[in-house]
Design a protein around this motif. Structure first.
Motif, PDB file in Angstrom:
ATOM      1  N   LEU A  32       0.823  -1.204   0.000  1.00  0.00           N
ATOM      2  CA  LEU A  32       0.000   0.000   0.000  1.00  0.00           C
ATOM      3  C   LEU A  32       0.860   1.258   0.000  1.00  0.00           C
ATOM      4  CD1 LEU A  32      -2.818   1.290   0.213  1.00  0.00           C
ATOM      5  CD2 LEU A  32      -2.588   1.139   2.691  1.00  0.00           C
ATOM      6  N   PHE A  33       1.801   1.334   0.941  1.00  0.00           N
ATOM      7  CA  PHE A  33       2.599   2.548   1.048  1.00  0.00           C
ATOM      8  C   PHE A  33       3.670   2.627  -0.039  1.00  0.00           C
ATOM      9  CE2 PHE A  33       0.662   2.306   5.235  1.00  0.00           C
ATOM     10  CZ  PHE A  33       0.247   3.619   5.402  1.00  0.00           C
ATOM     11  N   GLY A  34       4.032   1.480  -0.612  1.00  0.00           N
ATOM     12  CA  GLY A  34       4.940   1.504  -1.760  1.00  0.00           C
ATOM     13  C   GLY A  34       4.325   2.180  -2.962  1.00  0.00           C
ATOM     14  N   LEU A  35       3.004   2.106  -3.073  1.00  0.00           N
ATOM     15  CA  LEU A  35       2.286   2.838  -4.119  1.00  0.00           C
ATOM     16  C   LEU A  35       1.973   4.268  -3.681  1.00  0.00           C
ATOM     17  CD1 LEU A  35      -0.285   0.094  -5.213  1.00  0.00           C
ATOM     18  CD2 LEU A  35       1.630   0.922  -6.572  1.00  0.00           C
ATOM     19  N   ALA A  36       1.653   4.431  -2.401  1.00  0.00           N
ATOM     20  CA  ALA A  36       1.154   5.720  -1.924  1.00  0.00           C
ATOM     21  C   ALA A  36       2.252   6.774  -1.805  1.00  0.00           C
ATOM     22  CB  ALA A  36       0.455   5.550  -0.575  1.00  0.00           C
ATOM     23  N   PHE A  37       3.432   6.409  -1.313  1.00  0.00           N
ATOM     24  CA  PHE A  37       4.461   7.423  -1.078  1.00  0.00           C
ATOM     25  C   PHE A  37       4.930   8.109  -2.363  1.00  0.00           C
ATOM     26  CE2 PHE A  37       5.575   5.376   3.179  1.00  0.00           C
ATOM     27  CZ  PHE A  37       4.951   6.375   3.891  1.00  0.00           C
ATOM     28  N   PRO A  38       5.244   7.361  -3.434  1.00  0.00           N
ATOM     29  CA  PRO A  38       5.599   8.057  -4.684  1.00  0.00           C
ATOM     30  C   PRO A  38       4.430   8.896  -5.216  1.00  0.00           C
ATOM     31  CG  PRO A  38       6.312   5.769  -4.773  1.00  0.00           C
ATOM     32  CD  PRO A  38       5.420   5.893  -3.571  1.00  0.00           C
ATOM     33  N   VAL A  42       4.296  13.011  -6.153  1.00  0.00           N
ATOM     34  CA  VAL A  42       3.764  13.676  -7.348  1.00  0.00           C
ATOM     35  C   VAL A  42       2.750  14.748  -6.954  1.00  0.00           C
ATOM     36  CG1 VAL A  42       2.375  13.344  -9.438  1.00  0.00           C
ATOM     37  CG2 VAL A  42       4.182  11.713  -8.864  1.00  0.00           C
ATOM     38  N   LEU A  43       1.902  14.434  -5.982  1.00  0.00           N
ATOM     39  CA  LEU A  43       0.856  15.372  -5.573  1.00  0.00           C
ATOM     40  C   LEU A  43       1.424  16.648  -4.962  1.00  0.00           C
ATOM     41  CD1 LEU A  43      -1.715  12.889  -3.964  1.00  0.00           C
ATOM     42  CD2 LEU A  43      -1.966  14.086  -6.141  1.00  0.00           C
ATOM     43  N   VAL A  44       2.504  16.524  -4.177  1.00  0.00           N
ATOM     44  CA  VAL A  44       3.028  17.708  -3.479  1.00  0.00           C
ATOM     45  C   VAL A  44       4.093  18.446  -4.282  1.00  0.00           C
ATOM     46  CG1 VAL A  44       2.576  16.641  -1.250  1.00  0.00           C
ATOM     47  CG2 VAL A  44       4.871  16.479  -2.214  1.00  0.00           C
ATOM     48  N   ALA A  45       4.626  17.817  -5.341  1.00  0.00           N
ATOM     49  CA  ALA A  45       5.734  18.435  -6.079  1.00  0.00           C
ATOM     50  C   ALA A  45       5.334  19.776  -6.682  1.00  0.00           C
ATOM     51  CB  ALA A  45       6.236  17.483  -7.173  1.00  0.00           C
ATOM     52  N   GLU A  46       4.179  19.826  -7.329  1.00  0.00           N
ATOM     53  CA  GLU A  46       3.780  21.077  -7.975  1.00  0.00           C
ATOM     54  C   GLU A  46       3.459  22.184  -6.967  1.00  0.00           C
ATOM     55  OE1 GLU A  46       0.890  22.880 -11.472  1.00  0.00           O
ATOM     56  OE2 GLU A  46       0.723  20.773 -10.905  1.00  0.00           O
ATOM     57  N   PRO A  47       2.694  21.904  -5.886  1.00  0.00           N
ATOM     58  CA  PRO A  47       2.488  22.979  -4.899  1.00  0.00           C
ATOM     59  C   PRO A  47       3.787  23.528  -4.327  1.00  0.00           C
ATOM     60  CG  PRO A  47       0.934  21.202  -4.523  1.00  0.00           C
ATOM     61  CD  PRO A  47       1.880  20.724  -5.575  1.00  0.00           C
ATOM     62  N   VAL A 290      -6.535  27.605   7.809  1.00  0.00           N
ATOM     63  CA  VAL A 290      -7.093  26.282   8.115  1.00  0.00           C
ATOM     64  C   VAL A 290      -7.385  25.520   6.825  1.00  0.00           C
ATOM     65  CG1 VAL A 290      -8.896  25.030   9.360  1.00  0.00           C
ATOM     66  CG2 VAL A 290      -8.052  27.195  10.246  1.00  0.00           C
ATOM     67  N   LEU A 291      -7.803  26.232   5.773  1.00  0.00           N
ATOM     68  CA  LEU A 291      -8.066  25.573   4.493  1.00  0.00           C
ATOM     69  C   LEU A 291      -6.787  24.988   3.913  1.00  0.00           C
ATOM     70  CD1 LEU A 291     -10.194  24.940   2.329  1.00  0.00           C
ATOM     71  CD2 LEU A 291      -9.607  27.115   1.235  1.00  0.00           C
ATOM     72  N   GLN A 292      -5.656  25.684   4.053  1.00  0.00           N
ATOM     73  CA  GLN A 292      -4.401  25.138   3.542  1.00  0.00           C
ATOM     74  C   GLN A 292      -3.987  23.889   4.321  1.00  0.00           C
ATOM     75  OE1 GLN A 292      -3.056  26.078   0.653  1.00  0.00           O
ATOM     76  NE2 GLN A 292      -4.873  27.397   0.656  1.00  0.00           N
ATOM     77  N   LEU A 293      -4.252  23.869   5.624  1.00  0.00           N
ATOM     78  CA  LEU A 293      -3.981  22.660   6.408  1.00  0.00           C
ATOM     79  C   LEU A 293      -4.914  21.524   5.975  1.00  0.00           C
ATOM     80  CD1 LEU A 293      -3.477  24.254   9.933  1.00  0.00           C
ATOM     81  CD2 LEU A 293      -1.718  23.255   8.460  1.00  0.00           C
ATOM     82  N   TRP A 294      -6.158  21.873   5.677  1.00  0.00           N
ATOM     83  CA  TRP A 294      -7.095  20.872   5.159  1.00  0.00           C
ATOM     84  C   TRP A 294      -6.614  20.335   3.808  1.00  0.00           C
ATOM     85  CZ3 TRP A 294     -10.863  17.593   6.043  1.00  0.00           C
ATOM     86  CH2 TRP A 294     -11.644  17.139   4.980  1.00  0.00           C
ATOM     87  N   ASN A 295      -6.139  21.223   2.944  1.00  0.00           N
ATOM     88  CA  ASN A 295      -5.636  20.780   1.637  1.00  0.00           C
ATOM     89  C   ASN A 295      -4.427  19.866   1.793  1.00  0.00           C
ATOM     90  OD1 ASN A 295      -7.592  22.202   0.244  1.00  0.00           O
ATOM     91  ND2 ASN A 295      -6.320  24.021  -0.036  1.00  0.00           N
ATOM     92  N   LEU A 296      -3.540  20.176   2.743  1.00  0.00           N
ATOM     93  CA  LEU A 296      -2.390  19.314   3.001  1.00  0.00           C
ATOM     94  C   LEU A 296      -2.841  17.939   3.471  1.00  0.00           C
ATOM     95  CD1 LEU A 296       0.674  18.869   3.394  1.00  0.00           C
ATOM     96  CD2 LEU A 296       0.414  19.828   5.694  1.00  0.00           C
ATOM     97  N   THR A 297      -3.812  17.916   4.368  1.00  0.00           N
ATOM     98  CA  THR A 297      -4.366  16.641   4.838  1.00  0.00           C
ATOM     99  C   THR A 297      -4.975  15.861   3.682  1.00  0.00           C
ATOM    100  OG1 THR A 297      -4.859  17.632   6.990  1.00  0.00           O
ATOM    101  CG2 THR A 297      -6.027  15.614   6.433  1.00  0.00           C
ATOM    102  N   MET A 300      -2.340  14.112   1.558  1.00  0.00           N
ATOM    103  CA  MET A 300      -1.784  12.915   2.174  1.00  0.00           C
ATOM    104  C   MET A 300      -2.762  11.747   2.103  1.00  0.00           C
ATOM    105  SD  MET A 300       0.482  14.318   5.385  1.00  0.00           S
ATOM    106  CE  MET A 300      -0.698  15.482   6.060  1.00  0.00           C
ATOM    107  N   LEU A 301      -4.035  12.016   2.369  1.00  0.00           N
ATOM    108  CA  LEU A 301      -5.030  10.956   2.293  1.00  0.00           C
ATOM    109  C   LEU A 301      -5.290  10.530   0.855  1.00  0.00           C
ATOM    110  CD1 LEU A 301      -7.565  12.212   4.995  1.00  0.00           C
ATOM    111  CD2 LEU A 301      -5.854  10.398   5.214  1.00  0.00           C
ATOM    112  N   ASP A 302      -5.171  11.469  -0.078  1.00  0.00           N
ATOM    113  CA  ASP A 302      -5.403  11.147  -1.488  1.00  0.00           C
ATOM    114  C   ASP A 302      -4.353  10.188  -2.022  1.00  0.00           C
ATOM    115  OD1 ASP A 302      -7.015  11.377  -3.749  1.00  0.00           O
ATOM    116  OD2 ASP A 302      -5.757  12.935  -4.625  1.00  0.00           O
TER     117      ASP A 302
END
Length: 466
Positions: A32-38, A42-47, A290-297, A300-302
């Motif tokens: 699961l985490f072998g797929l999730a971490f990469p 990708v998700l955080v690279a652009e922000p 708070v919205l930016q913290l929600w977006n960060l959360t 990670m869940l995505d």
């Protein structure tokens, strides 16, 4: 005969790679985490790159920075509504991968790439025609609008590349390869990160100013897109790389549902910002923090949801219905556990974390008024994101579209506007978000327990009917 045996071994190998590695169908943490971490990378690279871009342009002064903000908003709206090129492609490619048909899974990537190029070129033409009026409205005319228009006319040339990268991410996630997409995205963004200060401030040649930021973006996006195109056309193939109208049509069906779902999100969050602004600067600032913290959360869940898409699609493609159900249970358990840990961290940082973002007492007071609502939502979001991923992996986009629209129309939007009419302030908005997330959780749990999403077969999705 030997060739037949080789083909069978190839199909078996694909099935072993289908992600459900234990004999009982359970998903290991390593898988699961072998797929999730990469995927998270990708998700955080652009922000992260956008923060750097903002910092570099910010050195030019307030007007260029405002121009970047306006132009960037338009570009984001143009591209983010088309995430079906990644999520929809993942669902279809994962089923084919689970059935041992990796060449057909790659062909989903080929067709999504053609679709990305076609839509991207159309969007470039539309934005070039409307860039002036759009930036004038958003920027209020004057110098800010002029700078935004100049930036946007260059930056929009990268839209086909952005969409090609989405398509590439989609089929690679479908075949459970989340490492190469991370490399390709980091390669492009890394190049942009190097070029941005060089072009904006003229480190080597004459400074280009704000336009240098747009050029750096387009160059980096082109490199990432080229890497994805190279990956999708390399290797032995049994299928043509020409457009296939039948496959493109099926991808567009998923796309329609996912675009409508995305529009519901946009309507809710834009309304929330609009209403928050009516309660004063302190409320707006608190909402932003708070919205930016929600977006960060959410990011990670995505990443866990993306892993769920790939694993569930592969299990259903391999006609392993019980394994798909087990994946849904395991991924949800991991996601909720992770979300509870995140909620505990945020609860423990109730005092110091908001002060990292601001020292303004009015903002901090407003943050205090919604902090515990935010913390309470996070574990519920663990359920929502996990089962969103499960149902997307099953191709159940039509149900998710309807559930999201109804949750927005019944929950979030009425609460937002009641907060304005009845003067509930920022807590009213965040209670609306809590209702929205809770309704979505109820909807996806109900659908998952019903089992109606467990349609097996390499070419079937629940959106197309059982």
């Amino acid at each position: 005969m030997h060739g037949h045996r080789r083909r069978r071994r190839g199909r078996g190998g694909a099935r072993r790679r289908a992600g459900v590695t234990r004999p009982d169908g359970r998903v290991s943490a390593r898988t699961l985490f072998g797929l999730a971490f990469p995927a998270l990378g990708v998700l955080v690279a652009e922000p992260l790159y956008l923060l750097l871009d903002t910092a570099i342009v910010g050195r030019l002064g307030s007007v260029p920075l405002a121009g970047l903000a306006v132009g960037g908003l338009v570009l984001a709206q143009v591209s983010t509504q088309l995430t079906f090129l990644s999520y929809g492609t993942t669902a279809r490619a994962a089923r084919l991968h689970g059935a041992g048909r990796d060449d057909d899974a790659k062909n989903e990537g080929v067709q999504a790439t053609w679709l990305a190029v076609g839509i991207g070129l159309l969007l470039v033409a539309i934005v070039q025609v409307l860039a002036g009026p759009i930036t004038s409205v958003l920027g209020g005319g004057g110098e800010i609008a002029d700078r935004a228009e100049s930036w946007l006319r260059i930056a929009v040339l990268g839209v086909p590349c952005i969409l090609v990268t989405m398509a590439g991410n989609g089929w690679m996630r479908g075949v459970q390869d989340t490492v190469r997409p991370l490399r390709y995205v980091v390669l492009g963004l890394g190049l942009s990160a190097v070029l941005c200060p060089v072009l904006v401030h003229g480190v080597v040649g004459p400074p280009m100013g704000l336009e240098g930021s747009a050029v750096a973006n387009v160059v980096g996006q082109s490199v990432s897109a080229a890497a994805f195109v190279g990956a999708v056309v390399r290797g032995p193939r049994t299928r043509s790389v020409r457009p296939d109208a039948a496959i493109v049509r099926k991808q567009l069906v998923l796309g329609r549902d996912l675009i409508l779902r995305s529009m519901a999100f946009q309507a809710c969050f834009l309304s929330a910002v609009a209403v928050a602004s009516r309660f004063g600067a302190g409320a707006v600032g608190a909402h932003q923090v708070v919205l930016q913290l929600w977006n960060l959360t959410a990011l990670m869940l995505d990443s866990l949801a993306i892993a769920a898409q790939s694993l569930v699609g592969a299990a259903l493609g391999a006609a392993r219905r019980a394994a798909a159900v087990r994946v849904a249970r395991d991924v949800t358990a991991w996601s909720v556990g992770f979300a509870v840990v995140l909620a505990a961290v945020f609860a423990g940082l109730v005092g110091p974390l908001p002060r990292v973002f601001t020292a303004d007492e009015s903002v901090l007071t407003s943050i205090d008024s919604v902090w515990w609502i935010f913390v309470a939502i996070v574990p519920i979001a663990g359920v929502v994101f996990a089962l969103d991923g499960v149902l997307l992996g099953a191709g159940d986009a039509a149900y998710l579209r309807t559930a999201t629209l109804l949750s927005a129309l019944v929950g979030f939007l009425p609460m937002i506007w009641l907060a304005l009419v009845l003067d509930w302030g920022l807590p009213g908005i965040w209670v609306g978000l809590a209702v929205f997330v809770t309704l979505r959780a109820a909807a996806v749990v109900h659908r998952t327990l019903s089992g109606r999403w467990t349609v097996t077969g390499a070419d079937r999705t629940t959106s197309e009917g059982p």
